[in-house]
Design a protein around this motif. Structure first.
Motif, PDB file in Angstrom:
ATOM      1  N   ALA A  46       4.740  25.437 -91.509  1.00 19.77           N
ATOM      2  CA  ALA A  46       3.964  26.432 -90.780  1.00 19.77           C
ATOM      3  C   ALA A  46       5.192  27.536 -90.308  1.00 19.77           C
ATOM      4  N   VAL A  47       5.091  28.844 -90.321  1.00 20.62           N
ATOM      5  CA  VAL A  47       6.257  29.541 -89.881  1.00 20.62           C
ATOM      6  C   VAL A  47       5.651  30.654 -89.011  1.00 20.62           C
ATOM      7  N   VAL A  48       6.260  30.756 -87.767  1.00 18.96           N
ATOM      8  CA  VAL A  48       6.169  31.924 -86.971  1.00 18.96           C
ATOM      9  C   VAL A  48       7.279  32.565 -86.732  1.00 18.96           C
ATOM     10  N   ILE A  49       7.221  34.250 -87.254  1.00 16.77           N
ATOM     11  CA  ILE A  49       8.209  35.016 -87.152  1.00 16.77           C
ATOM     12  C   ILE A  49       7.886  35.810 -86.059  1.00 16.77           C
ATOM     13  N   ILE A  50       9.009  36.062 -84.954  1.00 15.65           N
ATOM     14  CA  ILE A  50       8.865  36.756 -83.831  1.00 15.65           C
ATOM     15  C   ILE A  50       9.888  38.033 -84.197  1.00 15.65           C
ATOM     16  N   THR A  51       9.330  39.278 -83.936  1.00 15.57           N
ATOM     17  CA  THR A  51      10.197  40.398 -84.205  1.00 15.57           C
ATOM     18  C   THR A  51       9.770  41.715 -83.660  1.00 15.57           C
ATOM     19  N   HIS A  52      10.161  42.748 -83.524  1.00 13.12           N
ATOM     20  CA  HIS A  52       9.843  44.083 -83.542  1.00 13.12           C
ATOM     21  C   HIS A  52      10.017  44.981 -84.386  1.00 13.12           C
ATOM     22  N   ASP A  53      10.474  44.301 -85.725  1.00  4.11           N
ATOM     23  CA  ASP A  53      10.785  45.161 -86.754  1.00  4.11           C
ATOM     24  C   ASP A  53       9.676  44.751 -87.862  1.00  4.11           C
ATOM     25  N   LEU A  54       8.679  46.075 -87.956  1.00  3.48           N
ATOM     26  CA  LEU A  54       7.559  45.668 -88.896  1.00  3.48           C
ATOM     27  C   LEU A  54       8.004  45.560 -90.116  1.00  3.48           C
ATOM     28  N   GLY A  55       9.215  46.058 -90.711  1.00  3.54           N
ATOM     29  CA  GLY A  55       9.559  45.983 -92.133  1.00  3.54           C
ATOM     30  C   GLY A  55       9.819  44.216 -92.439  1.00  3.54           C
ATOM     31  N   VAL A  56      10.159  43.592 -91.377  1.00  4.38           N
ATOM     32  CA  VAL A  56      10.329  42.099 -91.309  1.00  4.38           C
ATOM     33  C   VAL A  56       8.994  41.402 -91.551  1.00  4.38           C
ATOM     34  N   VAL A  57       7.939  41.734 -90.925  1.00  2.00           N
ATOM     35  CA  VAL A  57       6.956  40.917 -91.347  1.00  2.00           C
ATOM     36  C   VAL A  57       6.208  41.552 -92.324  1.00  2.00           C
ATOM     37  N   ALA A  58       6.382  42.833 -92.802  1.00  2.00           N
ATOM     38  CA  ALA A  58       5.855  42.959 -94.171  1.00  2.00           C
ATOM     39  C   ALA A  58       6.321  42.321 -95.446  1.00  2.00           C
ATOM     40  N   GLU A  59       7.596  42.003 -94.966  1.00  2.00           N
ATOM     41  CA  GLU A  59       8.285  41.120 -96.199  1.00  2.00           C
ATOM     42  C   GLU A  59       7.999  39.647 -96.393  1.00  2.00           C
ATOM     43  N   GLU A 113      -4.024  43.364 -81.571  1.00  2.00           N
ATOM     44  CA  GLU A 113      -4.719  43.233 -82.833  1.00  2.00           C
ATOM     45  C   GLU A 113      -4.366  42.318 -83.651  1.00  2.00           C
ATOM     46  N   SER A 114      -5.006  41.602 -84.541  1.00  2.00           N
ATOM     47  CA  SER A 114      -4.485  40.357 -85.351  1.00  2.00           C
ATOM     48  C   SER A 114      -5.117  40.587 -86.491  1.00  2.00           C
ATOM     49  N   GLY A 115      -4.662  39.820 -87.565  1.00  2.00           N
ATOM     50  CA  GLY A 115      -5.546  39.643 -88.914  1.00  2.00           C
ATOM     51  C   GLY A 115      -4.444  39.549 -89.946  1.00  2.00           C
ATOM     52  N   PRO A 116      -5.200  39.575 -91.119  1.00  2.00           N
ATOM     53  CA  PRO A 116      -4.318  39.517 -92.589  1.00  2.00           C
ATOM     54  C   PRO A 116      -3.309  40.697 -92.511  1.00  2.00           C
ATOM     55  N   ALA A 117      -2.023  40.421 -92.849  1.00  2.00           N
ATOM     56  CA  ALA A 117      -0.949  41.559 -93.003  1.00  2.00           C
ATOM     57  C   ALA A 117      -1.441  42.563 -93.620  1.00  2.00           C
ATOM     58  N   VAL A 118      -1.909  42.608 -94.843  1.00  2.00           N
ATOM     59  CA  VAL A 118      -2.512  43.585 -95.600  1.00  2.00           C
ATOM     60  C   VAL A 118      -3.482  44.632 -94.887  1.00  2.00           C
ATOM     61  N   ASP A 119      -4.159  43.779 -94.169  1.00  2.00           N
ATOM     62  CA  ASP A 119      -5.278  44.768 -93.306  1.00  2.00           C
ATOM     63  C   ASP A 119      -4.879  45.392 -92.389  1.00  2.00           C
ATOM     64  N   VAL A 120      -3.847  44.699 -91.488  1.00  2.00           N
ATOM     65  CA  VAL A 120      -3.126  45.201 -90.236  1.00  2.00           C
ATOM     66  C   VAL A 120      -2.274  46.356 -90.710  1.00  2.00           C
ATOM     67  N   PHE A 121      -1.823  46.377 -91.831  1.00  3.07           N
ATOM     68  CA  PHE A 121      -0.724  47.615 -92.473  1.00  3.07           C
ATOM     69  C   PHE A 121      -1.481  48.401 -92.948  1.00  3.07           C
ATOM     70  N   THR A 122      -2.542  48.279 -93.802  1.00  2.00           N
ATOM     71  CA  THR A 122      -3.426  49.304 -94.377  1.00  2.00           C
ATOM     72  C   THR A 122      -4.459  49.849 -93.801  1.00  2.00           C
ATOM     73  N   GLU A 123      -5.316  49.091 -92.785  1.00  2.00           N
ATOM     74  CA  GLU A 123      -6.387  49.396 -92.148  1.00  2.00           C
ATOM     75  C   GLU A 123      -6.189  48.984 -90.768  1.00  2.00           C
ATOM     76  N   PRO A 124      -5.259  49.356 -89.934  1.00  2.00           N
ATOM     77  CA  PRO A 124      -5.027  49.110 -88.602  1.00  2.00           C
ATOM     78  C   PRO A 124      -6.108  49.823 -87.678  1.00  2.00           C
ATOM     79  N   ARG A 125      -6.634  49.105 -86.584  1.00  2.00           N
ATOM     80  CA  ARG A 125      -7.699  49.453 -85.869  1.00  2.00           C
ATOM     81  C   ARG A 125      -7.326  49.478 -84.253  1.00  2.00           C
ATOM     82  N   HIS A 126      -6.005  49.618 -83.898  1.00  7.80           N
ATOM     83  CA  HIS A 126      -5.655  49.802 -82.570  1.00  7.80           C
ATOM     84  C   HIS A 126      -4.679  50.654 -82.531  1.00  7.80           C
ATOM     85  N   PRO A 127      -4.743  51.937 -81.501  1.00  8.56           N
ATOM     86  CA  PRO A 127      -3.808  53.001 -81.263  1.00  8.56           C
ATOM     87  C   PRO A 127      -2.342  52.460 -81.276  1.00  8.56           C
ATOM     88  N   TYR A 128      -2.067  51.233 -80.474  1.00 14.39           N
ATOM     89  CA  TYR A 128      -0.912  50.629 -80.307  1.00 14.39           C
ATOM     90  C   TYR A 128      -0.155  50.409 -81.827  1.00 14.39           C
TER      91      TYR A 128
END
Length: 360
Positions: free
Chosen positions: A228-241, A256-271
């Motif tokens: 199980a891996v937890v990646i902590i970063t400010h770089d969205l490119g890293v988590v996309a990878e 916000e939290s959820g599957p990566a594909v949903d957070v990237f394609t259908e984000p639901r928080h202004p932040y």
């Protein structure tokens, strides 16, 4: 050296964890980490919950000061005694870490969970060779000879791509380049085959070619060891990878939290929209400047009332004064997809598709 144990653990243990093979390996529940200071209490983490299953990768993102690294140090039990007030629950398999005996947490650290630190030059001891430090980590949890430990260190350095590992095992950290030090840190973290690996900004200060190599290495090793891996970063490119799931943190809480594909394609928080808008895109021509988030992250001593993001949110006036007076809770906006925002879900969806997405 100050004792690196979980501070502020309650005297009585938590309720037993429900049994079952489907439960997540790491399960954080309502975690709060507060630091008393002369100026007031710093609420670095203030009611955070998330989980990670074996073989999965979670990316935790947010600006500096959002509580990402404090969360990771809490899981590892690395806050100095008396420096933090910690409450909530951190389940690692069948072990609850907040209420656990410090010696038990120390035993789990390295054996069951391990961490790759942001700056390996600072994290590694300058007076000991890289090999000695890997050997020490390995022998702490395994009753083996120094000869066997050295063989293990060479094998690990070779596995993470250090050339001539049998010779470089006797080098000091300052003899290694930044990318090689990060690889050595990964080798040390994996010395006892941990079931949880936390990587805190693993590619900071590395050039893009080395970044890609380090990320590929983490993915390969995670697949090999089913960690199980937890990646902590400010770089969205890293988590996309890397990430299967994403947790977006702001002011010590989950926005916000959820599957990566949903957070990237259908984000639901202004932040989250703001974070995505501030990332450069290389897959298409860009004629406009990046869209930075206005303002600065809030003081964690004086967190704004209501929604902590409302002073910087361009949509805070769309729900009366709720943003200023009422803190939003995480609610489901899709399968396993949660967001904490007072705006209606349909309004957010329309805003994103009509106004935000065309600018990203």
């Amino acid at each position: 050296m100050a004792e690196d144990v979980l501070a502020g653990a309650p005297e009585s243990g938590p309720a037993p964890r429900p049994s079952g093979s489907g439960r997540p390996f790491l399960d954080v529940r309502d975690l709060r980490v507060h630091f008393p200071t002369d100026d007031g209490v710093v609420k670095a983490v203030d009611g955070l919950s998330f989980s990670v299953e074996r073989g999965k990768r979670l990316g935790i993102v947010g600006e500096s000061g959002s509580g990402k690294s404090v969360t990771s140090l809490s899981i590892m039990g690395l806050h100095k005694r008396g420096s933090a007030r910690i409450s909530g629950e951190i389940w690692l398999g069948d072990d609850e870490l907040v209420a656990a005996d410090p010696e038990r947490v120390r035993r789990l650290r390295g054996e069951t969970m391990a961490m790759i630190f942001q700056d390996p030059l600072s994290a590694m001891h300058p007076y000991y060779t890289v090999g000695d430090q890997i050997m020490e980590a390995y022998r702490l949890h395994n009753d083996v000879s120094r000869r066997a430990a050295r063989k293990r260190a060479v094998e690990l350095l070779d596995r993470v791509g250090i050339p001539r590992a049998d010779a470089r095992v006797d080098d000091y950290p300052h003899h290694f380049s930044g990318g090689m030090r990060q690889r050595a840190m990964i080798a040390m973290a994996l010395s006892c085959n941990p079931q949880l690996l936390i990587a805190d900004e693993p590619t900071t200060a590395l050039d893009v070619t080395v970044q890609a190599q380090i990320l590929d290495l983490i993915v390969d090793l995670q697949a090999e060891f089913h960690t199980a891996v937890v990646i902590i970063t400010h770089d969205l490119g890293v988590v996309a990878e890397l990430a299967d799931d994403i947790l977006v943190m702001y002011a010590g809480r989950a926005a916000e939290s959820g599957p990566a594909v949903d957070v990237f394609t259908e984000p639901r928080h202004p932040y989250t929209w703001g974070l995505l808008g501030s990332v450069p895109r290389w897959d298409r021509e860009r004629s406009e400047r990046l869209l930075p988030i206005s303002g600065s992250p809030p003081s964690l001593i004086n967190v704004p009332p209501g929604c902590a993001f409302h002073p910087r949110c361009p949509y805070a006036d769309r729900n009366g004064d709720r943003s200023r007076t009422e803190r939003p809770e995480l609610v489901e906006v899709g399968p396993r997809h949660l967001a904490a925002c007072h705006m209606g879900l349909e309004e957010r969806a329309t805003l994103f598709h009509d106004e935000i997405r065309p600018k990203l």
